[in-house]
Design a protein around this motif. Structure first.
Motif, PDB file in Angstrom:
ATOM      1  N   LEU A 268      -4.851   6.379  -2.732  1.00 17.68           N
ATOM      2  CA  LEU A 268      -4.052   5.265  -2.230  1.00 17.68           C
ATOM      3  C   LEU A 268      -3.966   4.185  -3.306  1.00 17.68           C
ATOM      4  O   LEU A 268      -4.922   3.980  -4.069  1.00 17.68           O
ATOM      5  CB  LEU A 268      -4.664   4.674  -0.968  1.00 17.68           C
ATOM      6  N   SER A 269      -2.826   3.521  -3.330  1.00 20.34           N
ATOM      7  CA  SER A 269      -2.619   2.416  -4.255  1.00 20.34           C
ATOM      8  C   SER A 269      -2.278   1.153  -3.490  1.00 20.34           C
ATOM      9  O   SER A 269      -1.584   1.201  -2.478  1.00 20.34           O
ATOM     10  CB  SER A 269      -1.471   2.734  -5.223  1.00 20.34           C
ATOM     11  N   CYS A 270      -2.754   0.054  -3.991  1.00 14.20           N
ATOM     12  CA  CYS A 270      -2.430  -1.266  -3.446  1.00 14.20           C
ATOM     13  C   CYS A 270      -1.894  -2.094  -4.605  1.00 14.20           C
ATOM     14  O   CYS A 270      -2.667  -2.567  -5.448  1.00 14.20           O
ATOM     15  CB  CYS A 270      -3.652  -1.914  -2.827  1.00 14.20           C
TER      16      CYS A 270
ATOM     17  N   TYR B 297      -4.150   3.075   6.694  1.00 13.01           N
ATOM     18  CA  TYR B 297      -5.005   2.395   5.731  1.00 13.01           C
ATOM     19  C   TYR B 297      -4.293   1.136   5.231  1.00 13.01           C
ATOM     20  O   TYR B 297      -3.146   1.194   4.801  1.00 13.01           O
ATOM     21  CB  TYR B 297      -5.328   3.320   4.565  1.00 13.01           C
ATOM     22  N   TYR B 298      -5.008   0.032   5.298  1.00 15.20           N
ATOM     23  CA  TYR B 298      -4.476  -1.257   4.889  1.00 15.20           C
ATOM     24  C   TYR B 298      -5.269  -1.802   3.706  1.00 15.20           C
ATOM     25  O   TYR B 298      -6.503  -1.697   3.682  1.00 15.20           O
ATOM     26  CB  TYR B 298      -4.588  -2.276   6.028  1.00 15.20           C
ATOM     27  N   CYS B 299      -4.570  -2.404   2.756  1.00 13.20           N
ATOM     28  CA  CYS B 299      -5.292  -3.152   1.747  1.00 13.20           C
ATOM     29  C   CYS B 299      -5.159  -4.642   2.049  1.00 13.20           C
ATOM     30  O   CYS B 299      -4.174  -5.090   2.638  1.00 13.20           O
ATOM     31  CB  CYS B 299      -4.808  -2.841   0.335  1.00 13.20           C
TER      32      CYS B 299
ATOM     33  N   THR C 134      -3.178  -3.490  -9.635  1.00 10.12           N
ATOM     34  CA  THR C 134      -3.275  -2.442  -8.626  1.00 10.12           C
ATOM     35  C   THR C 134      -4.738  -2.095  -8.356  1.00 10.12           C
ATOM     36  O   THR C 134      -5.545  -2.036  -9.287  1.00 10.12           O
ATOM     37  CB  THR C 134      -2.520  -1.185  -9.063  1.00 10.12           C
TER      38      THR C 134
ATOM     39  N   TYR D 146      -7.020   0.895  -6.337  1.00  6.48           N
ATOM     40  CA  TYR D 146      -6.902   2.271  -5.867  1.00  6.48           C
ATOM     41  C   TYR D 146      -8.049   2.614  -4.925  1.00  6.48           C
ATOM     42  O   TYR D 146      -9.143   2.074  -5.026  1.00  6.48           O
ATOM     43  CB  TYR D 146      -6.934   3.234  -7.054  1.00  6.48           C
TER      44      TYR D 146
ATOM     45  N   TRP E 134     -10.094  -2.286   1.368  1.00  6.32           N
ATOM     46  CA  TRP E 134      -9.357  -1.317   2.182  1.00  6.32           C
ATOM     47  C   TRP E 134     -10.004  -1.291   3.567  1.00  6.32           C
ATOM     48  O   TRP E 134     -11.231  -1.230   3.695  1.00  6.32           O
ATOM     49  CB  TRP E 134      -9.402   0.078   1.572  1.00  6.32           C
TER      50      TRP E 134
ATOM     51  N   ALA F 292       0.835  -1.191   0.000  1.00  5.81           N
ATOM     52  CA  ALA F 292       0.000   0.000   0.000  1.00  5.81           C
ATOM     53  C   ALA F 292       0.871   1.242   0.000  1.00  5.81           C
ATOM     54  O   ALA F 292       1.913   1.283   0.659  1.00  5.81           O
ATOM     55  CB  ALA F 292      -0.920   0.006   1.216  1.00  5.81           C
ATOM     56  N   SER F 293       0.433   2.258  -0.716  1.00  6.79           N
ATOM     57  CA  SER F 293       1.176   3.515  -0.771  1.00  6.79           C
ATOM     58  C   SER F 293       0.219   4.654  -1.064  1.00  6.79           C
ATOM     59  O   SER F 293      -0.962   4.432  -1.372  1.00  6.79           O
ATOM     60  CB  SER F 293       2.258   3.441  -1.856  1.00  6.79           C
TER      61      SER F 293
ATOM     62  N   THR G 286      -0.550   2.295   5.050  1.00  2.00           N
ATOM     63  CA  THR G 286      -0.023   3.615   4.733  1.00  2.00           C
ATOM     64  C   THR G 286      -0.778   4.635   5.564  1.00  2.00           C
ATOM     65  O   THR G 286      -2.001   4.569   5.707  1.00  2.00           O
ATOM     66  CB  THR G 286      -0.147   3.899   3.219  1.00  2.00           C
TER      67      THR G 286
END
Length: 125
Positions: free
Chosen positions: A19-21, A93-95, A77, A79, A35, A5-6, A119
């Protein structure tokens, strides 16, 4: 599958973040992805999920109309577009992902076997 995650950061109320996973593995498109978020001293709570066919579900009370989950299968990915951020959105935040999630457990932490590290999102007033 491994998840990363970022996209978190420090923003002001009313701002947006995406956010991206990102996932490893060629079969990621077969996974439901969710998420979750966890504020200090609080439980990790469901935010949004997207299934293999693109169906989406949200925690309506907290993010209705402000957050959008999407996936790009070509990029492996998922989002989370977050608009109109509020101080109450501050959390890690976690994916999470799993190939066996069904509609009855999509909001449950225990339905997901694979988790990213999280993240931090901080929203100042």
């Amino acid at each position: 599958v491994q998840l990363q995650a970022s996209g978190g950061g420090l923003v002001q109320a009313g701002d947006s973040l995406r956010l991206s996973c990102a996932a490893s593995g060629r079969t990621f498109s077969r996974y439901a992805v969710a998420w979750f978020r966890q504020a200090p001293g609080m439980e990790r709570n469901f935010v949004a999920a997207i299934n293999r066919s693109g169906g989406k579900i949200y925690d309506e009370d907290s993010v209705k109309g402000r957050f959008t989950i999407s996936r790009d299968s070509a990029r492996n990915t998922v989002y989370l577009q977050m608009n109109s951020l509020r101080p109450g959105d501050t959390a890690v935040y976690y994916c999470a992902a799993d190939p066996s999630v069904i509609s009855s457990n999509v909001r449950s932490r225990t339905a997901y076997a694979y988790w990213g590290l999280g993240t931090q999102v901080t929203v100042s007033s």
